[in-house]
Design a protein around this motif. Structure first.
Motif, PDB file in Angstrom:
ATOM      1  N   PHE A  19       0.838  -1.204   0.000  1.00  0.00           N
ATOM      2  CA  PHE A  19       0.000   0.000   0.000  1.00  0.00           C
ATOM      3  C   PHE A  19       0.876   1.260   0.000  1.00  0.00           C
ATOM      4  CE2 PHE A  19      -2.299   3.310   2.358  1.00  0.00           C
ATOM      5  CZ  PHE A  19      -3.439   3.414   1.577  1.00  0.00           C
ATOM      6  N   VAL A  60       3.049   1.693  -3.267  1.00  0.00           N
ATOM      7  CA  VAL A  60       2.360   2.231  -4.444  1.00  0.00           C
ATOM      8  C   VAL A  60       2.469   3.752  -4.463  1.00  0.00           C
ATOM      9  CG1 VAL A  60       0.124   2.548  -5.549  1.00  0.00           C
ATOM     10  CG2 VAL A  60       0.767   0.312  -4.713  1.00  0.00           C
ATOM     11  N   LEU A  95       6.184   4.741  -5.180  1.00  0.00           N
ATOM     12  CA  LEU A  95       6.595   4.546  -6.575  1.00  0.00           C
ATOM     13  C   LEU A  95       5.933   5.539  -7.520  1.00  0.00           C
ATOM     14  CD1 LEU A  95       6.648   0.653  -6.991  1.00  0.00           C
ATOM     15  CD2 LEU A  95       8.596   2.202  -6.987  1.00  0.00           C
ATOM     16  N   ILE A 149      -7.831  -1.451 -15.428  1.00  0.00           N
ATOM     17  CA  ILE A 149      -6.837  -2.439 -14.996  1.00  0.00           C
ATOM     18  C   ILE A 149      -5.942  -2.868 -16.165  1.00  0.00           C
ATOM     19  CG2 ILE A 149      -6.498  -4.728 -13.970  1.00  0.00           C
ATOM     20  CD1 ILE A 149      -7.550  -2.871 -11.934  1.00  0.00           C
ATOM     21  N   ILE A 179      -3.381  -0.108 -16.573  1.00  0.00           N
ATOM     22  CA  ILE A 179      -2.351  -0.152 -15.521  1.00  0.00           C
ATOM     23  C   ILE A 179      -1.355  -1.270 -15.834  1.00  0.00           C
ATOM     24  CG2 ILE A 179      -1.931  -0.619 -13.073  1.00  0.00           C
ATOM     25  CD1 ILE A 179      -4.605   0.691 -12.452  1.00  0.00           C
ATOM     26  N   LEU A 180      -1.878  -2.423 -16.234  1.00  0.00           N
ATOM     27  CA  LEU A 180      -1.003  -3.549 -16.568  1.00  0.00           C
ATOM     28  C   LEU A 180      -0.128  -3.236 -17.773  1.00  0.00           C
ATOM     29  CD1 LEU A 180      -3.078  -6.778 -16.077  1.00  0.00           C
ATOM     30  CD2 LEU A 180      -0.770  -6.367 -15.255  1.00  0.00           C
ATOM     31  N   MET A 185       2.692  -1.115 -16.831  1.00  0.00           N
ATOM     32  CA  MET A 185       3.682  -1.851 -16.041  1.00  0.00           C
ATOM     33  C   MET A 185       4.444  -2.873 -16.892  1.00  0.00           C
ATOM     34  SD  MET A 185       2.765  -4.443 -12.990  1.00  0.00           S
ATOM     35  CE  MET A 185       3.959  -5.554 -12.295  1.00  0.00           C
ATOM     36  N   PHE A 223       6.820   1.485 -14.192  1.00  0.00           N
ATOM     37  CA  PHE A 223       6.222   1.080 -12.925  1.00  0.00           C
ATOM     38  C   PHE A 223       5.657   2.265 -12.155  1.00  0.00           C
ATOM     39  CE2 PHE A 223       7.304  -3.455 -11.848  1.00  0.00           C
ATOM     40  CZ  PHE A 223       7.645  -3.797 -13.142  1.00  0.00           C
ATOM     41  N   ALA A 231       2.441   3.400 -13.761  1.00  0.00           N
ATOM     42  CA  ALA A 231       1.378   2.429 -13.457  1.00  0.00           C
ATOM     43  C   ALA A 231       0.852   2.648 -12.041  1.00  0.00           C
ATOM     44  CB  ALA A 231       1.902   1.006 -13.619  1.00  0.00           C
ATOM     45  N   CYS A 232       1.757   2.901 -11.087  1.00  0.00           N
ATOM     46  CA  CYS A 232       1.330   3.152  -9.712  1.00  0.00           C
ATOM     47  C   CYS A 232       0.503   4.431  -9.617  1.00  0.00           C
ATOM     48  CB  CYS A 232       2.536   3.249  -8.783  1.00  0.00           C
ATOM     49  SG  CYS A 232       3.229   1.640  -8.405  1.00  0.00           S
ATOM     50  N   GLY A 240      -2.833   3.695 -10.667  1.00  0.00           N
ATOM     51  CA  GLY A 240      -3.491   2.929  -9.611  1.00  0.00           C
ATOM     52  C   GLY A 240      -4.006   3.828  -8.499  1.00  0.00           C
ATOM     53  N   PHE A 252      -6.984   5.869  -9.764  1.00  0.00           N
ATOM     54  CA  PHE A 252      -8.157   4.996  -9.887  1.00  0.00           C
ATOM     55  C   PHE A 252      -8.708   4.671  -8.503  1.00  0.00           C
ATOM     56  CE2 PHE A 252      -9.761   0.609 -11.323  1.00  0.00           C
ATOM     57  CZ  PHE A 252     -10.959   1.141 -11.745  1.00  0.00           C
ATOM     58  N   GLY A 253      -7.813   4.369  -7.563  1.00  0.00           N
ATOM     59  CA  GLY A 253      -8.228   4.068  -6.190  1.00  0.00           C
ATOM     60  C   GLY A 253      -8.975   5.244  -5.573  1.00  0.00           C
ATOM     61  N   LEU A 259     -12.461   5.472  -7.028  1.00  0.00           N
ATOM     62  CA  LEU A 259     -13.344   4.447  -6.449  1.00  0.00           C
ATOM     63  C   LEU A 259     -13.732   4.813  -5.016  1.00  0.00           C
ATOM     64  CD1 LEU A 259     -11.807   1.067  -7.669  1.00  0.00           C
ATOM     65  CD2 LEU A 259     -13.747   2.325  -8.589  1.00  0.00           C
ATOM     66  N   PRO A 314     -10.188  -1.355  -1.721  1.00  0.00           N
ATOM     67  CA  PRO A 314      -9.501  -1.832  -2.913  1.00  0.00           C
ATOM     68  C   PRO A 314      -8.424  -0.828  -3.335  1.00  0.00           C
ATOM     69  CG  PRO A 314     -11.634  -0.930  -3.488  1.00  0.00           C
ATOM     70  CD  PRO A 314     -11.496  -0.779  -2.001  1.00  0.00           C
ATOM     71  N   ILE A 315      -7.210  -1.316  -3.511  1.00  0.00           N
ATOM     72  CA  ILE A 315      -6.149  -0.453  -4.035  1.00  0.00           C
ATOM     73  C   ILE A 315      -5.759  -1.055  -5.374  1.00  0.00           C
ATOM     74  CG2 ILE A 315      -3.960   0.668  -3.517  1.00  0.00           C
ATOM     75  CD1 ILE A 315      -4.684  -0.982  -0.659  1.00  0.00           C
ATOM     76  N   PRO A 316      -6.321  -0.524  -6.464  1.00  0.00           N
ATOM     77  CA  PRO A 316      -6.198  -1.185  -7.761  1.00  0.00           C
ATOM     78  C   PRO A 316      -4.748  -1.347  -8.223  1.00  0.00           C
ATOM     79  CG  PRO A 316      -7.805   0.582  -7.824  1.00  0.00           C
ATOM     80  CD  PRO A 316      -7.085   0.716  -6.535  1.00  0.00           C
ATOM     81  N   GLY A 317      -3.828  -0.480  -7.745  1.00  0.00           N
ATOM     82  CA  GLY A 317      -2.465  -0.600  -8.235  1.00  0.00           C
ATOM     83  C   GLY A 317      -1.574  -1.452  -7.353  1.00  0.00           C
ATOM     84  N   SER A 318      -2.153  -1.973  -6.256  1.00  0.00           N
ATOM     85  CA  SER A 318      -1.286  -2.610  -5.265  1.00  0.00           C
ATOM     86  C   SER A 318      -0.592  -3.852  -5.811  1.00  0.00           C
ATOM     87  CB  SER A 318      -2.069  -2.953  -4.010  1.00  0.00           C
ATOM     88  OG  SER A 318      -3.078  -3.873  -4.324  1.00  0.00           O
ATOM     89  N   PHE A 319      -1.126  -4.426  -6.899  1.00  0.00           N
ATOM     90  CA  PHE A 319      -0.460  -5.620  -7.436  1.00  0.00           C
ATOM     91  C   PHE A 319       0.918  -5.281  -8.010  1.00  0.00           C
ATOM     92  CE2 PHE A 319      -3.416  -4.273 -10.830  1.00  0.00           C
ATOM     93  CZ  PHE A 319      -2.528  -4.075 -11.876  1.00  0.00           C
ATOM     94  N   ILE A 320       1.121  -4.019  -8.408  1.00  0.00           N
ATOM     95  CA  ILE A 320       2.438  -3.618  -8.912  1.00  0.00           C
ATOM     96  C   ILE A 320       3.454  -3.690  -7.780  1.00  0.00           C
ATOM     97  CG2 ILE A 320       3.725  -1.825 -10.128  1.00  0.00           C
ATOM     98  CD1 ILE A 320       0.837  -0.594 -10.684  1.00  0.00           C
ATOM     99  N   ALA A 321       3.085  -3.040  -6.653  1.00  0.00           N
ATOM    100  CA  ALA A 321       3.991  -3.032  -5.509  1.00  0.00           C
ATOM    101  C   ALA A 321       4.174  -4.441  -4.960  1.00  0.00           C
ATOM    102  CB  ALA A 321       3.450  -2.107  -4.437  1.00  0.00           C
ATOM    103  N   MET A 328      -0.738 -14.489 -13.368  1.00  0.00           N
ATOM    104  CA  MET A 328      -0.141 -13.952 -14.583  1.00  0.00           C
ATOM    105  C   MET A 328       1.140 -13.182 -14.265  1.00  0.00           C
ATOM    106  SD  MET A 328      -1.873 -11.256 -17.157  1.00  0.00           S
ATOM    107  CE  MET A 328      -1.298  -9.841 -16.278  1.00  0.00           C
ATOM    108  N   LEU A 329       1.116 -12.411 -13.169  1.00  0.00           N
ATOM    109  CA  LEU A 329       2.278 -11.595 -12.832  1.00  0.00           C
ATOM    110  C   LEU A 329       3.398 -12.419 -12.210  1.00  0.00           C
ATOM    111  CD1 LEU A 329       0.620  -8.415 -11.283  1.00  0.00           C
ATOM    112  CD2 LEU A 329       1.882  -8.558 -13.418  1.00  0.00           C
TER     113      LEU A 329
END
Lengths: 296, 270
Positions: free
Chosen positions: A31, A34, A37, A251, A254-255, A258, A264, A267-268, A271, A274-275, A278, B111-118, B208-209
């Motif tokens: 958390f 993100v 970065l 999403i 973002i992918l 990245m 990176f 992308a963060c 994210g 977007f967060g 939401l 939900p933190i949509p970018g957290s998968f990057i970190a 996938m990652l």
């Protein structure tokens, strides 16, 4: 502190320690990372990270049209899900709530698509919407509607509709179950008493059912918004964002930033942005829900 | 008349739910040459060999085994970790308890949509990228919020007397948790089993990652790999999909009353 009390406290913390460790390592650290970065330019591999301040955010906000197209696409699917999908879910819940026969059968069958993975659902529907061999086109040819056949998921005019349809097929059963549970908590006597007093179906629905169900409606809509805006599996297994950027969603953007562009930091930033969007939607919905609870 | 209309609507929606699955099953039994021409649902000459080829040459056997391992380990991890924490939050007294509970539940839910990057960066740093553990640990974490919430709610409702009796008989806290509270919490545990098994079985993004070796991939990832490399082998792809949904369907039909309980609990949590 006595030795005994210390030992008790130590045992207690031993109970929550595993959960706490998971939480810190896999929730808190990512958390914070993100946010960190998001103000750097970094390719994910090199040891050097260049500090760029708010540049990633200004680029996302003002110079990234495909990002906003992806927001618009997800917003479009969300709008359809909120109206068509949840409308159907409510209608079915109202019917099944009354029809005692087959209640369990319908509950089991309607909840079947939500149990499947987005990948499986996407791949199966691919095969139905396929341009050359798809079931839908073959069916239309048989009915003499050859002029309507097309590559549903590759045609710019239909792709987003086709994806939305798949998403709603997968999702309506979930809304149905929550709405049905909500309906069943309404005391039967209320409706019966109103009917004795001469109230019609519509009056019962609008004066009794709707006000009592408002909190459930808000819950279902907020979860629909959060879930649909973050749609991903169905996109990647059907159109992968195409044709062009007609079905790109946040999403996938973002992918792409990245994995494909190796940006990176950017992308963060996407994210975080977007967060925040939401989060704003959730807060708005909760305020509305609080405000509406005065009526029930 | 109205009743008839209602039934007709429900039945046609039910048919729409089932049809793509039936179509998938029927396609999985056709040959590469009949699949594009034979539109019948009933296959007169079923090619059961498709399943054998998907299992071996399509590597779905390997993917299936991987998914099974991930599902079992994550489910066990979630149940153990979350029930321990939930028991402490429900029964024991310690400083900072309420704040910790609220923080744990609420932050896990945002939900933190970018957290998968970190998360990916972190896993690379910990040398967990492309390992089974690197795929398992984040998913255990992912199941903890619902787990702790559900188990705490359940423990809160259990009568204290049994546990007091066990304490008087000389059990320590851990023994009470393991021998008295956990066996009573079976319904809550069942909900967690169903929900986490479904979540892990259907997970795709993290796979996938994190996983690039085919020998480590779960089914969802395997399906995408297969579709990418054998674009037109529809019968085998459909057989792979059928293989991937058999366990989840079995679990669903066996334990569906827990699913309703879980959705309601999950919804209440918000």
């Amino acid at each position: 502190m006595t030795w005994n009390r210390f030992r008790n406290l130590a045992t207690t913390y031993l109970f929550i320690l595993p959960a706490l460790l998971f939480f810190v390592v896999f929730s808190i650290v990512p958390f914070l990372k993100v946010f960190q970065l998001s103000v750097f330019e970094w390719d994910g591999i090199s040891t050097h990270m260049r500090f760029v301040g708010m540049q990633n955010f200004t680029q996302a906000l003002f110079h990234d049209s495909s990002w906003w197209v992806s927001m618009k696409n997800a917003g479009f699917i969300t709008l359809l899900a909120l109206t068509a999908q949840n409308g159907l879910a409510l209608l079915l819940a109202l019917i099944v709530d009354r029809e005692i026969k087959g209640k369990n059968f319908y509950r089991v069958v309607f909840y079947l698509p939500p149990v499947l993975s987005g990948i499986v659902v996407g791949l199966v529907w691919n095969w139905i919407f396929d341009g050359s061999h798809g079931l839908l086109n073959q069916l239309m040819s048989h009915l003499g509607l050859v002029c309507w056949t097309r590559a549903w998921l590759a045609d710019p005019t239909t792709a987003i509709w086709a994806v939305a349809l798949i998403h709603m097929w997968k999702g309506f059963g979930w809304g149905f179950v929550i709405l049905l549970v909500g309906l069943q908590t309404i005391p039967r006597e209320l409706g019966e008493a109103a009917r004795v007093d001469g109230a019609g179906e519509w009056a019962i629905f609008s004066r009794i059912t709707v006000p009592l169900m408002l909190p459930v409606f808000f819950l279902v809509s907020i979860l629909t918004i959060l879930g649909t805006m973050q749609i991903f599996d169905i996109i990647i297994s059907t159109t992968n964002g195409g044709p062009g950027i007609h079905t790109e969603v946040p999403i996938t953007r973002i992918l792409a930033a990245m994995v494909r562009s190796l940006r990176f930091g950017y992308a963060c930033a996407l994210g975080v942005l977007f967060g925040l969007i939401l989060l704003a939607v959730s807060i708005l919905q909760m305020q509305l829900s609080k405000w509406s609870s005065r009526f029930s | 008349m109205k009743l008839l209309l209602a039934h007709a609507l429900c039945l046609s929606v039910a048919a729409t739910c089932l049809f793509p699955l039936v179509w998938m099953l029927s396609s999985s039994l056709k040959t590469q040459s009949t699949i594009f021409s034979d539109m019948r649902l009933w296959v007169p000459n079923p090619q059961w060999g498709n399943y054998y080829w998907a299992w071996t040459k399509g590597h779905f056997g390997q993917y299936f085994f991987n998914s099974l391992v991930y599902a079992i380990v994550v489910v066990l991890g979630v149940i153990l970790t979350s029930s321990l924490a939930a028991y402490a939050f429900s029964r024991l007294r310690f400083p900072g308890k309420n704040i910790l509970f609220i923080v744990l539940i609420s932050t896990m839910m945002i939900p933190i949509p970018g957290s998968f990057i970190a998360l990916y960066v972190l896993l690379v740093k910990l040398h967990l990228a492309n390992t089974r553990l690197g795929y398992i640990l984040p998913q255990i974490n992912g199941g903890l919020a619902l787990g702790i919430f559900l188990m705490k709610t359940f423990f809160d409702k259990l009568p204290q007397d049994l546990e007091d009796a066990a304490r008087i008989d000389g059990c320590n806290i851990f023994q009470v948790y393991w021998h008295v509270a956990m066996p009573l919490a079976k319904p809550a545990i069942a909900v967690l089993v169903v929900f986490n098994a479904l979540a892990v079985w259907n997970e795709y993004l993290l796979a996938m990652l994190v996983l690039s070796d085919r020998s480590l991939m779960p089914l969802q990832r395997g399906l995408m790999v297969f579709q990418g490399s054998h674009l037109t082998q529809y019968p085998l792809l459909m057989a792979g999909i059928a293989i991937s949904i058999v366990p989840i369907m079995t679990l669903y039909f066996l334990m569906q009353r827990y699913i309703v309980a879980g959705i309601t609990a999950g919804a209440l949590k918000m």
